[in-house]
Each structure stands twice: as C-alpha cells, then as structure tokens.
Design a protein around this motif. Sequence first.
Motif, PDB file in Angstrom:
ATOM      1  N   GLN A  64       2.924  12.955  -7.004  1.00 49.16           N
ATOM      2  CA  GLN A  64       2.189  12.103  -7.924  1.00 49.16           C
ATOM      3  C   GLN A  64       3.135  11.312  -8.838  1.00 49.16           C
ATOM      4  N   ALA A  65       4.178  11.990  -9.320  1.00 44.31           N
ATOM      5  CA  ALA A  65       5.136  11.304 -10.187  1.00 44.31           C
ATOM      6  C   ALA A  65       5.795  10.155  -9.423  1.00 44.31           C
ATOM      7  N   PHE A  66       6.134  10.434  -8.157  1.00 45.01           N
ATOM      8  CA  PHE A  66       6.789   9.414  -7.345  1.00 45.01           C
ATOM      9  C   PHE A  66       5.844   8.230  -7.107  1.00 45.01           C
ATOM     10  N   VAL A  67       4.580   8.533  -6.803  1.00 44.24           N
ATOM     11  CA  VAL A  67       3.597   7.477  -6.568  1.00 44.24           C
ATOM     12  C   VAL A  67       3.455   6.604  -7.815  1.00 44.24           C
ATOM     13  N   GLU A  68       3.414   7.254  -8.966  1.00 45.22           N
ATOM     14  CA  GLU A  68       3.288   6.517 -10.233  1.00 45.22           C
ATOM     15  C   GLU A  68       4.453   5.552 -10.411  1.00 45.22           C
ATOM     16  N   ARG A  69       5.661   6.051 -10.137  1.00 50.62           N
ATOM     17  CA  ARG A  69       6.849   5.197 -10.276  1.00 50.62           C
ATOM     18  C   ARG A  69       6.782   4.010  -9.336  1.00 50.62           C
ATOM     19  N   LEU A  70       6.387   4.295  -8.081  1.00 51.91           N
ATOM     20  CA  LEU A  70       6.301   3.223  -7.095  1.00 51.91           C
ATOM     21  C   LEU A  70       5.327   2.150  -7.549  1.00 51.91           C
ATOM     22  N   LYS A  71       4.175   2.609  -8.055  1.00 53.13           N
ATOM     23  CA  LYS A  71       3.156   1.660  -8.483  1.00 53.13           C
ATOM     24  C   LYS A  71       3.698   0.774  -9.585  1.00 53.13           C
ATOM     25  N   GLN A  72       4.386   1.398 -10.531  1.00 52.97           N
ATOM     26  CA  GLN A  72       4.921   0.604 -11.637  1.00 52.97           C
ATOM     27  C   GLN A  72       5.950  -0.387 -11.127  1.00 52.97           C
ATOM     28  N   ALA A  77       0.822  -1.217   0.000  1.00 56.27           N
ATOM     29  CA  ALA A  77       0.000   0.000   0.000  1.00 56.27           C
ATOM     30  C   ALA A  77       0.848   1.256   0.000  1.00 56.27           C
ATOM     31  N   PHE A  78       2.166   1.104  -0.070  1.00 60.02           N
ATOM     32  CA  PHE A  78       3.033   2.262   0.134  1.00 60.02           C
ATOM     33  C   PHE A  78       2.758   3.437  -0.805  1.00 60.02           C
TER      34      PHE A  78
END
Lengths: 312, 267
Positions: A297-305, A214-215
């Motif tokens: 948001q950019a960081f969250v996107e990277r994490l998700k990927q 969930a990070f």
Amino acid sequence: MSRRAAESAIEAVIRVSASLAIVGLVLIFVFIGKEALPVLLSQEVRQEAGLSRLFLPQSPEPSEPKEFAWQPISAIPKYSLLPLLTGTIKATVVALLFALPLALGAAVFSSEFAPSWLREIIKPSIELLAGIPSVVLGFFALMVMATYIQDLLGLDYRLNAINAGIALGLAVIPIVFTVAEDALTAVPQSYREGSIALGATPWQTAWRVVLPAAFPGIFAACVLGFGRAIGETMIVLMASGNAAVLSLSPTDPLRTLSATIAAELGEVVHGSPHYHVLFFIGTLLFLFTFATNLLGQAFVERLKQRLSGSRL
Amino acid sequence: MSQAASADPPAADVRVQTPAIEARSLSLFYGSFRALKDVDVAVPRREITALIGPSGCGKSTLLRVFNRMNDLVRGVRIEGSVLVDGRDIYRPDADLIALRKRVGMVFQRPNPFPISVFQNVAYGPAIHGMASNAELEEAVERNLRATGLWDDLKDRLRVPALSLPPEQQQRLCLSRLLAVEPDVLLMDEPCSTLDPIATARIEELLFELKKNYTIVIVTHNMQQAARVSSRAGFMLLGDLVEFGATEGLFTNPRDQRTQDYITGRFG
C-alpha cells in the motif's frame, strides 16, 4: 426525536461498525499471538521447540546427521519450519507465475481490446471463478488435474508443487483480474485519445500509456493475489501431496504453513509445544500478509503521487 | 501554369492547389441522430480556420471527423466524403495511423500522459520508429522550443508532466503533437480551461505555428475566433450555416442566424 439527534445516532452506529472491524483485527492478532508466545518465553516449550529448533538444522540423536524435518508427533518430535516455509514459497511462486500473466493479460484484453459485448461476458465469468469454494477447486485439482499434469509432464508424483500451484493460481486469477481491470478502466479516456490521435496503434497505446498510468492499481492487484496465495489453505491441503519435505523442485510434493495448521490443529494436545508452534506458524502467516499489504500500500501511494506529480 | 508542370506536376504543387481538408456533403450519424447535415467545407493550407457555434452544434464532431477520432465512438456512421490532400480518408483501405500522424489533434483539457515531460514529447517519435537517444533528445528539444517551453523546462525534463501548470501542460501537448511532424493541427477548444493571460499566450503561439501548419480550431469564444483565424465557419444544429473569410463573417454575415449568434442574440 429531533433530526439532529437522529443524525448523531446514525453517525454513532457507523462509527461503531467501523471500529469493530479494527477491534476484531487486533483481537485476532492478540489471541493468536498469545498462544504463540510460549515458543519464545516458556522454558518448557523452548526446550522442545525453541527458535533454534524451528529454524536451524537439528540432529535428533548425536550420531545422526543434522537435518531440517517437520515431524511433530514422532517419538522425538522435530519442529523445523523450513520445509513448510519452502513449501509455502514454492506453491505461491508457482501460483503467481501461472496466475499473474493470465489475469493481467485477460484484464488488458478486456479493458482495451474486447468489444463491449465480449467484455460483458469475460468479466463476470472470471469473477464467477472467485465464487467457487476452494474445496471444490482442491477436489478438482486432486482428482482430475493432477493426473493430466502428471501424464503431460511425465512426473514421478501425482501431487506436486506444479499441480498445487496451478490450482492455487485458479483462486488467485479472479482477484488479480478484477482489481487490475478496474485500474485499467479507471485510466482516463483522454490518455487513450491523446495517444491514438498521435497515430499510435491500440497496442502501443495500451502498453506505453494505459499500463503505466494504471500501474499502481495493477501492482496492488498483484499484492492482493500474493496475499490470497500465501494464505489459501484448502486447495494446497488437497492438491499438494502434503509432504513436509525440504525441496526446491516444483515436481516434488510440498506442505504449506497454512495446510499444516489446518491438518494438525484439530488433533494436537492442548497446551503442548506442538500446539504453541502451530499458533506461532499462524502468527508468522498473519505478519507476512500484514507486512506485504502494508508495504504494498505504501508503495502504491508513492507511485500514485509520482504519476500525478504531487511528489517528484 | 507552364506546359512542363501540367504534364508532370510535382506532388508539392498539387498539394498547394488542393485544400488541406475537404468535406463533401458530409453527414454523420450517432445511431439515428444526425449530428452533421450535408456539410461542405474546404480548409485552406497554412491558415487558421475557426469553427464557431453554440454547444452541441457539431463543431467538435466535424473536427473529429478530420482525423477519424470519431471511430472510437460506437454507432457512428458517415455519409459523403472527406478528403485530406485530395484522398478520401474514409475509403476502405485508408491507413488510419498515417492519417493521424498527418492530421494531429489537441484536446480541450490538456491531456499529457502521466509520464515525464521528456517521455511525453518523445512518445510520438518513439512509436513511429525513432530509436536513437540522440535523435529523441534532439526532437524533444526542437519541439519544446517550438512551443516556447524549452527555456522553462530544459532542466526539468524528468519531472512528471502532470506537475506542470495547465498552460504548460497544453503547450506540452502541442509539443508532443508537433513531434510526430503533422501537417494539420486540429484544436478542440484548446484554451477553454486556461486563464485569459495563458489564452493570449497560446494564441500568439498559434500565429507562430500557422507559418508551417494548417490549423483548424474549434472555439465557442467568438473573440478568439475573430482574433486568430483568417477563415471561419458558423455551425448550428449540425449545419455549416456560413463559411468564409473571418472578417466578412463577423462584420457582414450573409445569414440571419449568423448575425443573431455573433451579436449575442442566442448562444
């Protein structure tokens, strides 16, 4: 009207309402930015409140020592933003230090450990906290909390960064809690089952499987909390003492950027350097939150990927 | 059995004689719905036991009783008893962590954790107290070899587990399970999301694993049950209709309902 025409009419309406939000955002930025520009461009304003006056130490008389002071309506106006910047950062840091552990702890408890009847109580109660008007929280901090905190810690000032930060934290908690809790409950049950079936305890499962999964959402929750803390006005205006002193001590009073705008814009001479500086502060706040949200948001996107493995 | 052995039987001997898992007049209720009805079954050691039956017959529920995964579902109630190595796992002081360490489970959809391949396999040993990196690395290699993943993945141990294709994900879940050193592997339709070639390869792996593990596999693929198992049970509406040697069950079923199911009259 034919079905097709109705379809495209509906689509047009939806398209317009979506665009309006973006147009609104751009217009707000344009109009605030326009009023702030003289700080950079107008000769007259720059003389009294140019960038060097905003950010570098100044001595009002050559004989006096250089200092950072925000005194825009004294005989010799002083416009140093540093007391306001440190005040804002201080209040935000205290608020996040107070709110993040509580909000994230509550989110983990609610999604992973609480029986469902208790969860049905916790979640709406904390979310109700978001509905309390900030002026009420500010009033509470000013009239009630400040005295208790002063007595408890034996402080010199009733209104200080700790008091303001905790009051601000109360406003941050529900946002962080809600978003983080949603992120945690969105973690597929199959991860929990997989972990439990290996003989993990619920706590090991929460800490080592669910939280990492969930990070991205939890990080997004923290970014939102930061945005709320840095922009919140009424609570800090009431609970912080509102003194523009340059101090890093959490026991000193403080004044934030947002509270300065709220307190001074109503009485400022239209078109004066002070007026333009207040708009400049507004632009700064806007850029701050905009940049944090964008980077977050950019960081969250990277994490998700990375989690899903679509990017190594 | 010799006099000496019966006087002081070594623990290992007892284990060989008792079934790995035994259910005695076991009933299970979801609220008021009775999902299992008086099931009696004994799962032999070091063999593959298959549970077949149409959807909703209770075969997955029965499987989940064996390591108490049903505890995660609210409103579940059990009657009767379930013995693992001769001990009732529903006794009040039962150690669930020890039980699940001994009786592990592989799920229908591969569910590797969203962390790296290495971390997935190291997860079990780490939560059970293995701390040294050298030991963890050794455990990861050994258990990836056991499922035939090591040669493919040894240079990619840090990639996210979710980036692997489904068959490798399911093998990884098996490696992750083997790493906690269980005795019994419960498999809930482990191949249902895999293509036929991947399924065949997983089945080969099962043959390999049954030398060292007791395996219970739930499947609604009758061919699969016939291919891999030596014991099989047919379930219907919560009843264990028939249980016995796989060959007998498929060639000469005793019960008319089994006959109807395996000949494809319903299901």
